[in-house]
Write an enzyme that holds these catalytic residues in place. Structure first.
Site, PDB file in Angstrom:
ATOM      1  N   ALA A  97       0.973  -1.229   0.082  1.00 16.25           N
ATOM      2  CA  ALA A  97      -0.040   0.100  -0.008  1.00 16.25           C
ATOM      3  C   ALA A  97       0.814   1.201   0.000  1.00 16.25           C
ATOM      4  O   ALA A  97       2.137   1.413   0.521  1.00 16.25           O
ATOM      5  CB  ALA A  97      -0.894  -0.043   1.312  1.00 16.25           C
ATOM      6  N   GLY A 140       0.446  -5.149   0.947  1.00 19.71           N
ATOM      7  CA  GLY A 140      -0.896  -5.088   0.020  1.00 19.71           C
ATOM      8  C   GLY A 140      -0.427  -5.542  -1.253  1.00 19.71           C
ATOM      9  O   GLY A 140      -1.196  -6.324  -2.086  1.00 19.71           O
ATOM     10  N   GLU A 143      -0.909  -9.375  -0.593  1.00 21.68           N
ATOM     11  CA  GLU A 143      -2.331  -9.760  -0.523  1.00 21.68           C
ATOM     12  C   GLU A 143      -3.054  -9.667  -1.766  1.00 21.68           C
ATOM     13  O   GLU A 143      -3.881 -10.376  -1.894  1.00 21.68           O
ATOM     14  CB  GLU A 143      -2.862  -8.624   0.416  1.00 21.68           C
ATOM     15  CG  GLU A 143      -2.369  -8.798   2.062  1.00 21.68           C
ATOM     16  CD  GLU A 143      -2.824  -7.736   2.910  1.00 21.68           C
ATOM     17  OE1 GLU A 143      -2.608  -6.128   2.372  1.00 21.68           O
ATOM     18  OE2 GLU A 143      -3.284  -7.745   3.825  1.00 21.68           O
ATOM     19  N   GLU A 163       4.008  -5.141   7.431  1.00 21.43           N
ATOM     20  CA  GLU A 163       3.493  -4.231   8.035  1.00 21.43           C
ATOM     21  C   GLU A 163       3.890  -3.842   9.357  1.00 21.43           C
ATOM     22  O   GLU A 163       3.643  -2.708   9.810  1.00 21.43           O
ATOM     23  CB  GLU A 163       1.903  -4.363   8.122  1.00 21.43           C
ATOM     24  CG  GLU A 163       1.251  -4.146   6.479  1.00 21.43           C
ATOM     25  CD  GLU A 163       1.189  -5.762   5.667  1.00 21.43           C
ATOM     26  OE1 GLU A 163       2.130  -6.630   6.133  1.00 21.43           O
ATOM     27  OE2 GLU A 163       0.490  -5.698   4.701  1.00 21.43           O
TER      28      GLU A 163
HETATM   29  C1  HXC Z   1       4.825   4.355  -1.208  1.00 21.01           C
HETATM   30  C2  HXC Z   1       6.909   3.458  -1.938  1.00 21.01           C
HETATM   31  C3  HXC Z   1       6.570   2.134  -1.456  1.00 21.01           C
HETATM   32  C4  HXC Z   1       5.442   2.170  -0.683  1.00 21.01           C
HETATM   33  C5  HXC Z   1       8.440   1.832  -2.239  1.00 21.01           C
HETATM   34  N1  HXC Z   1       8.067   3.376  -2.561  1.00 21.01           N
HETATM   35  N2  HXC Z   1       7.463   1.348  -1.768  1.00 21.01           N
HETATM   36  N3  HXC Z   1       6.106   4.457  -1.910  1.00 21.01           N
HETATM   37  N4  HXC Z   1       4.424   3.220  -0.630  1.00 21.01           N
HETATM   38  N5  HXC Z   1       4.921   1.069  -0.050  1.00 21.01           N
HETATM   39  C6  HXC Z   1       8.690   4.421  -3.398  1.00 21.01           C
HETATM   40  C7  HXC Z   1      10.057   4.976  -2.420  1.00 21.01           C
HETATM   41  O1  HXC Z   1       9.790   5.879  -1.528  1.00 21.01           O
HETATM   42  C8  HXC Z   1      10.844   5.532  -3.348  1.00 21.01           C
HETATM   43  O2  HXC Z   1      10.506   6.797  -4.038  1.00 21.01           O
HETATM   44  C9  HXC Z   1      10.610   4.626  -4.595  1.00 21.01           C
HETATM   45  O3  HXC Z   1       9.482   3.889  -4.441  1.00 21.01           O
HETATM   46  C10 HXC Z   1      11.632   3.622  -4.633  1.00 21.01           C
HETATM   47  O4  HXC Z   1      11.898   2.963  -3.479  1.00 21.01           O
HETATM   48  P1  HXC Z   1      13.145   2.596  -2.881  1.00 21.01           P
HETATM   49  O5  HXC Z   1      12.830   2.353  -1.484  1.00 21.01           O
HETATM   50  O6  HXC Z   1      14.318   3.866  -3.305  1.00 21.01           O
HETATM   51  O7  HXC Z   1      13.785   1.365  -3.736  1.00 21.01           O
HETATM   52  P2  HXC Z   1      14.707   0.307  -3.227  1.00 21.01           P
HETATM   53  O8  HXC Z   1      15.786   0.819  -2.138  1.00 21.01           O
HETATM   54  O9  HXC Z   1      14.992  -0.735  -4.156  1.00 21.01           O
HETATM   55  O10 HXC Z   1      13.972  -0.517  -1.969  1.00 21.01           O
HETATM   56  C11 HXC Z   1      12.877  -1.371  -2.271  1.00 21.01           C
HETATM   57  C12 HXC Z   1      11.870  -1.608  -1.378  1.00 21.01           C
HETATM   58  C13 HXC Z   1      11.466  -0.381  -0.129  1.00 21.01           C
HETATM   59  C14 HXC Z   1      12.927  -2.662  -0.324  1.00 21.01           C
HETATM   60  C15 HXC Z   1      10.726  -2.421  -1.684  1.00 21.01           C
HETATM   61  O11 HXC Z   1      10.918   0.663  -1.283  1.00 21.01           O
HETATM   62  C16 HXC Z   1      10.553  -0.726   0.545  1.00 21.01           C
HETATM   63  O12 HXC Z   1      10.665  -1.239   1.731  1.00 21.01           O
HETATM   64  N6  HXC Z   1       9.324  -0.257   0.486  1.00 21.01           N
HETATM   65  C17 HXC Z   1       8.275  -0.517   1.483  1.00 21.01           C
HETATM   66  C18 HXC Z   1       7.721  -1.819   1.446  1.00 21.01           C
HETATM   67  C19 HXC Z   1       6.453  -1.893   2.643  1.00 21.01           C
HETATM   68  O13 HXC Z   1       6.870  -1.511   3.736  1.00 21.01           O
HETATM   69  N7  HXC Z   1       5.268  -2.234   2.083  1.00 21.01           N
HETATM   70  C20 HXC Z   1       4.224  -2.529   2.973  1.00 21.01           C
HETATM   71  C21 HXC Z   1       3.602  -1.190   2.755  1.00 21.01           C
HETATM   72  S1  HXC Z   1       2.292  -1.273   4.193  1.00 21.01           S
HETATM   73  P3  HXC Z   1      10.943   7.826  -3.898  1.00 21.01           P
HETATM   74  O14 HXC Z   1      10.183   9.087  -4.408  1.00 21.01           O
HETATM   75  O15 HXC Z   1      11.658   8.173  -2.522  1.00 21.01           O
HETATM   76  O16 HXC Z   1      12.361   7.730  -4.970  1.00 21.01           O
HETATM   77  C22 HXC Z   1       0.870  -1.976   3.426  1.00 21.01           C
HETATM   78  C23 HXC Z   1      -0.452  -2.203   4.339  1.00 21.01           C
HETATM   79  C24 HXC Z   1      -1.222  -3.013   3.496  1.00 21.01           C
HETATM   80  O17 HXC Z   1       1.337  -2.710   2.214  1.00 21.01           O
HETATM   81  C25 HXC Z   1      -2.721  -3.076   4.371  1.00 21.01           C
HETATM   82  C26 HXC Z   1      -3.819  -3.004   3.332  1.00 21.01           C
HETATM   83  C27 HXC Z   1      -3.590  -3.205   2.025  1.00 21.01           C
END
Ligand code: HXC
Length: 289
Positions: A97, A140, A143, A163
């Protein structure tokens, strides 16, 4: 008409807040911002939806979901489409998400806006859906893949429910579908640590049915979808309903539903055609009747 156009002029700029106006030209896919749609397969029987928000690793924002749901509705209602493939990029199926969109939410806004209420349209599609997952399928994103009926993964795919690392828990079925797919111990480990598992481990655990080289996973998913699309669409929908009932019902109830659906296939022309074709030693020609 003039007043409708005037209303749209006011509403369109507000769409992040008030909702989303569905794209008018679906076939061209030209108006989508976060996804790309195509018809695939020899006879155009497969609907392909590609998540395409490369700057954010396909993070699932509200606009993306509105478009995804619109595409699903369109393919669901298209009698030529027999199965759907959902994919992302080589780097990310979806990194979860959109955290930036969620960051300032409050309990009140989640509850009042029914946050996530429209995120499970995919799980209610009657046509078979195959996820072709490369790269990250996190939160997400994992999911979303699990709402599909079959998951094919590229060798470098990674699945996780991270999460907990953000101080929250899965909110779109992760604790439920993951547990049913891989069992309690691995699901608990993933949900409580946020650790990722590889495509190979996901395959071994039963989350994924097949693993392919990164560059072939989408075409393999399309091949599988094409195979499914050759069968009777109405009978495929019944088969899907029966398998999904295994997640919702007791064994006795599920077997009862299966029997009802099995009997129901005998009300279709396709069932007669399938068996007649076998007896006549020819290929069945299903007409979805
Ligand atoms: C918003 C995101 C994002 C996310 C990545 N980006 N994941 N933006 N929401 N979930 C954005 C980053 O901010 C960044 O934007 C760009 O994508 C590239 O990401 P990087 O982090 O620079 O890339 P990298 O170093 O290769 O790392 C990749 C990654 C990391 C390991 C996937 O991005 C990460 O940990 N993302 C979050 C993963 C996560 O926690 N997902 C769960 C979300 S909660 P900028 O603008 O900074 O360049 C969830 C809740 C679900 O899903 C509940 C209901 C559905």
């Amino acid at each position: 008409m003039a007043s409708l156009r005037a209303l749209l002029r006011v509403v369109r700029p507000l769409r992040p807040w008030v909702g989303y106006s569905a794209p008018r030209s679906f076939a061209a896919g030209a108006n989508f911002e976060y996804i790309v749609t195509e018809r695939k397969g020899k006879d155009g029987t497969v609907g392909l939806i590609r998540l395409s928000r490369p700057g954010a690793l396909n993070a699932l924002c509200n606009g993306l979901f509105m478009e995804l749901n619109h595409a699903l509705d369109t393919f669901e209602n298209d009698p030529a489409i027999g199965a759907i493939v959902l994919t992302g990029s080589d780097k990310a199926f979806a990194a979860g998400a959109d955290i930036k969109e969620m960051q300032n939410r409050t309990f009140q806004s989640c509850y009042s806006d029914k946050f996530l209420a429209h995120w499970d349209r995919l799980a209610r599609v009657r046509k078979p859906v195959i996820a072709a997952v490369n790269g990250y399928a996190l939160g997400g994103g994992c999911e979303l893949a699990m709402m599909c009926d079959i998951i094919y993964a590229g060798e470098k795919a990674q699945f996780a429910q991270p999460e907990i690392l953000l101080g929250t828990i899965p909110g779109s079925g992760g604790t439920q579908r993951l547990t049913r797919a891989v069992g309690k111990s691995l699901a608990m480990e993933m949900v409580l640590t946020g650790d990722r598992i590889s495509a190979q481990d996901a395959r071994q655990a039963g989350l994924v049915s097949k693993v392919f080289p990164v560059e072939t996973v989408v075409e393999e998913a399309i091949r599988c979808a094409e195979k499914i699309a050759k069968n009777s669409k109405i009978v495929a929908a019944m088969a899907k309903e029966a398998v999904n009932a295994a997640f919702e019902m007791t064994l006795t109830e599920g077997n009862k539903l299966e029997k009802v659906l099995f009997y129901s296939t005998f009300a279709t022309e396709d069932r007669r055609e399938g068996m007649t074709a076998f007896v006549e030693k020819r290929k069945a020609n299903f007409r979805d009747k």
